[in-house]
Design an enzyme around this catalytic site. Sequence first.
Site, short mmCIF file in Angstrom:
data_model
loop_
_atom_site.label_atom_id
_atom_site.label_comp_id
_atom_site.label_asym_id
_atom_site.label_seq_id
_atom_site.Cartn_x
_atom_site.Cartn_y
_atom_site.Cartn_z
N TYR A 177 0.83 -1.21 0.00
CA TYR A 177 0.00 0.00 0.00
C TYR A 177 0.86 1.26 0.00
O TYR A 177 0.69 2.15 -0.84
CB TYR A 177 -0.92 -0.01 1.22
N LYS A 181 1.63 4.02 -3.07
CA LYS A 181 1.34 5.43 -2.84
C LYS A 181 2.58 6.29 -3.08
O LYS A 181 2.51 7.37 -3.67
CB LYS A 181 0.82 5.64 -1.41
#
Length: 276
Positions: A177, A181
């Site tokens: 994640y 990002k």
Amino acid sequence: MPRHAALSAAAVAALVAALLLLWLEDVGPAGGSFMTEMETLPKLREDFRMQNKSVFILGASGETGRVLLKEILEQGLFSKVTVIGRRKLTFNEEAYKNVNQEVVDFEKLDDYVSAFQDHDVGFCCLGTTKRKAGAEGFVRVDRDYVLKSAELAKAGGCKHFNLMSSKGADKSSNFLYLQVKGEIEDRVEELKFDRYSIFRPGVLLCDRQESRPGEWLIRKFFGSLPVSWASNHSVPVVTVVRAMLNNAVRPSDKKKEVLENNIIYDLGKADGSHKP
């Protein structure tokens, strides 16, 4: 010690203390110039409205995008508001009657170039989760869809691109994640928008329309913490949204700006009187 020498020492001490106080005020969480700008927010908003700018939102069906659209309409900052998404949204309130909707297929975005044309400002709140879409699906949405959308927005004339990222975003992270990002932050920067704003909130405090296991407990935990601690690690969605808009209306000569959770918290809480 002579009397005049003692007075001189006292004067020096007072001067040092005054300079130290000024320095501490200037290097606070948001900086002295930030506080001055926030005091003039009503005028900054009015000046911004007079420019008749257009805006698009990616991810308006999600929690942050939904609140962002609501705030944009309430504040009346833009002369034209466009929602770009994979399906048409249903709005019952009168305030939404002039919202333009562009329905696109994110797998074939090159076929929808016109949807990204002639927007001055763009907000990207597009995203999913590994739990919902799987690892491959998550990367496709949060990296590939976002990047392609940003490319089309830049080509279409967008000057200020705002990206919803995450606290801890880092392309070298071991966590998928945060890695994705961080990667998309860098990839969008390479497009060289006139102004590029990255928002890195911590835990988002909200009541999601779509329930995610465990999030309710997390929100309750962070919501019960003292503000001084919670503001570094969590933030209400509406505060994030208001920070985005407060940031958008203030002039900046920075090509890139990264707003971490504590700055988002302060910026989003500044001047609650925002309606025209």
